[in-house]
Structure formats: structure tokens, C-alpha cells
Design a protein around this motif. Sequence first.
Motif, PDB file in Angstrom:
ATOM      1  N   TYR A   1      44.856  35.638  43.335  1.00  6.15           N
ATOM      2  CA  TYR A   1      45.352  35.784  44.813  1.00  6.15           C
ATOM      3  C   TYR A   1      44.060  36.249  45.400  1.00  6.15           C
ATOM      4  CZ  TYR A   1      47.760  37.860  48.757  1.00  6.15           C
ATOM      5  OH  TYR A   1      48.035  38.005  50.063  1.00  6.15           O
ATOM      6  N   ARG A   2      43.910  35.708  46.492  1.00  7.73           N
ATOM      7  CA  ARG A   2      42.638  36.102  47.317  1.00  7.73           C
ATOM      8  C   ARG A   2      43.073  36.502  48.746  1.00  7.73           C
ATOM      9  NH1 ARG A   2      38.004  34.726  44.483  1.00  7.73           N
ATOM     10  NH2 ARG A   2      38.276  32.777  43.234  1.00  7.73           N
TER      11      ARG A   2
ATOM     12  N   GLU B   1      32.938  36.320  41.002  1.00  5.52           N
ATOM     13  CA  GLU B   1      33.920  35.567  40.287  1.00  5.52           C
ATOM     14  C   GLU B   1      35.391  36.053  40.851  1.00  5.52           C
ATOM     15  OE1 GLU B   1      33.336  35.966  36.269  1.00  5.52           O
ATOM     16  OE2 GLU B   1      31.819  34.191  36.072  1.00  5.52           O
ATOM     17  N   ALA B   2      35.407  37.400  41.061  1.00  3.37           N
ATOM     18  CA  ALA B   2      36.729  37.959  41.602  1.00  3.37           C
ATOM     19  C   ALA B   2      36.770  37.972  43.079  1.00  3.37           C
ATOM     20  CB  ALA B   2      36.717  39.528  41.283  1.00  3.37           C
ATOM     21  N   GLY B   3      36.087  37.158  43.674  1.00  4.69           N
ATOM     22  CA  GLY B   3      36.086  36.840  45.140  1.00  4.69           C
ATOM     23  C   GLY B   3      35.641  38.120  46.182  1.00  4.69           C
ATOM     24  N   LEU B   4      35.023  38.894  45.443  1.00  3.32           N
ATOM     25  CA  LEU B   4      34.578  39.955  46.353  1.00  3.32           C
ATOM     26  C   LEU B   4      33.127  39.714  47.012  1.00  3.32           C
ATOM     27  CD1 LEU B   4      35.566  42.983  43.948  1.00  3.32           C
ATOM     28  CD2 LEU B   4      36.965  41.880  45.992  1.00  3.32           C
TER      29      LEU B   4
ATOM     30  N   ALA C   1      41.862  44.309  48.372  1.00  2.00           N
ATOM     31  CA  ALA C   1      42.072  45.951  48.445  1.00  2.00           C
ATOM     32  C   ALA C   1      42.052  46.618  46.865  1.00  2.00           C
ATOM     33  CB  ALA C   1      42.878  46.425  49.353  1.00  2.00           C
ATOM     34  N   VAL C   2      43.400  45.909  46.290  1.00  2.00           N
ATOM     35  CA  VAL C   2      43.676  46.491  45.039  1.00  2.00           C
ATOM     36  C   VAL C   2      42.520  46.171  44.035  1.00  2.00           C
ATOM     37  CG1 VAL C   2      45.106  45.844  43.051  1.00  2.00           C
ATOM     38  CG2 VAL C   2      46.125  45.967  45.284  1.00  2.00           C
TER      39      VAL C   2
ATOM     40  N   THR D   1      36.481  42.198  51.764  1.00  2.00           N
ATOM     41  CA  THR D   1      35.759  43.216  50.733  1.00  2.00           C
ATOM     42  C   THR D   1      35.164  44.557  51.424  1.00  2.00           C
ATOM     43  OG1 THR D   1      35.043  41.726  49.405  1.00  2.00           O
ATOM     44  CG2 THR D   1      34.224  43.601  49.084  1.00  2.00           C
ATOM     45  N   ARG D   2      34.547  44.464  52.643  1.00  2.00           N
ATOM     46  CA  ARG D   2      33.848  45.169  53.449  1.00  2.00           C
ATOM     47  C   ARG D   2      35.164  46.071  54.113  1.00  2.00           C
ATOM     48  NH1 ARG D   2      30.348  41.109  55.157  1.00  2.00           N
ATOM     49  NH2 ARG D   2      31.490  41.277  57.200  1.00  2.00           N
ATOM     50  N   ARG D   3      36.182  45.406  54.440  1.00  2.00           N
ATOM     51  CA  ARG D   3      37.108  46.269  55.114  1.00  2.00           C
ATOM     52  C   ARG D   3      37.946  47.085  54.021  1.00  2.00           C
ATOM     53  NH1 ARG D   3      38.246  41.431  58.128  1.00  2.00           N
ATOM     54  NH2 ARG D   3      39.901  40.641  56.574  1.00  2.00           N
ATOM     55  N   ALA D   4      38.122  46.410  52.731  1.00  2.00           N
ATOM     56  CA  ALA D   4      38.696  47.290  51.676  1.00  2.00           C
ATOM     57  C   ALA D   4      37.986  48.557  51.162  1.00  2.00           C
ATOM     58  CB  ALA D   4      38.784  46.222  50.550  1.00  2.00           C
TER      59      ALA D   4
END
Length: 195
Positions: free
Chosen positions: A2-3, A102-105, A9-10, A117-120
Motif C-alpha cells: 500500500y502506497r 523499496e518501501a516507497g519512501l 506515515a505508518v 514521506t516529507r509530510r509524514a
Amino acid sequence: MYRGNEGIAVRVGRLAPQEIALLRGGPRAAVTVAVLALHLRGAVMPEGPGTMSARALDAEAGRTPLEIAVHGALHRPSTPRALARHPEVRLAVARMRIPLAEAGLLRYPLLGPTRATRRAVRALARRHPVPVTRRGLDDHARLLAVALHGEAAWQVVAPRFALRTGLVSRAEVADKGMLKHSSRGGFGDFGDFGD
């Protein structure tokens, strides 16, 4: 995988402090968190003004690959800037990026953090503000504070170490504009304040 933003955030919330620092401030931020982790174990000490060096550790158990690289690079005294440029340290940081990408970050090809990612990371920083005091903080909380807030957190969690090793800049004692007027009598001349 899930992207969505909630998933990002999780994932960010589950990262180690060095990984969070890499996402927030880049390689140098990740290296400084590794330095703090080693310092908390007594493995890195100030060497001279603006430099640090490694002390022997009993075991490597529990250390991250970045901490191992940083410790190895500090067998000779180093400044924070030179440490971040050390080839072994740069390689360890590059390897940290692989699972994050790989985790999409991280986005390809430059491997900078994605917008989500920056928002998270910003949201995580709001949930964990800069501590007011270091009392009661465990090592993980100290590492997370520096990972999320950089220099502002260093001033709380390890101010003398950070100042002596050059991890934070020296604070200005006075506004430069005030110094212009100090030659006219400085603090000893109170004539302007009374009748």
C-alpha cells in the motif's frame, strides 16, 4: 504494498532514528544520529575543538551498519563534515537508502524523500516536539529527538558534546549591532538610562 499517505506515515513511524534522520535531513543528519548513538555508549568522545574520535567498544552487538562505519572512521580524529564524507560512512548511508526506496519512501533516481514521506516526517516531528529537558529521556528518545529536530535537539540532549565536537554551531553572544555601541562606555556607562 500500500502506497497511500496513511501507509507512508505508518512506515515512517516504525523506522529507526538514523533512517528518520536520513529522510529529514539527508546523509549528514543520519551520521550525526549514529554519532549520538555511539556517544551514549561511551564510544565517541570529543578530541579537540570541532573534532571527535572513537573509543574501544566491548562488542558490536546491537550497532547498526552505519554506527559500525562511523566508529571505524573515527579511529582518527575527524570533524563532522569529514566524517560524513568518509568512504565507508558514505557506503553505509547508501545501503540504508535501499530498503527505504523499496518501501516507497524515496523517489528514483535521485533517492530523495517523496512528498508524502516529507509530510509524514513533519507530522512525526509535531507528535514528538523538541524536549525541554533531557531528564527522563531514554536513549531512543534522545536519538529520535535529534533525528527529528537536529541542532535544536542537540542543544537539549547533549549540548556540551555537540558544541565541543562541532556538531552544532556556537551561539552568538550578542547581536552584532549591539557591539558597535559598546565602545562608548559599554555596560559601565548608565548615563543614558537615568535623569
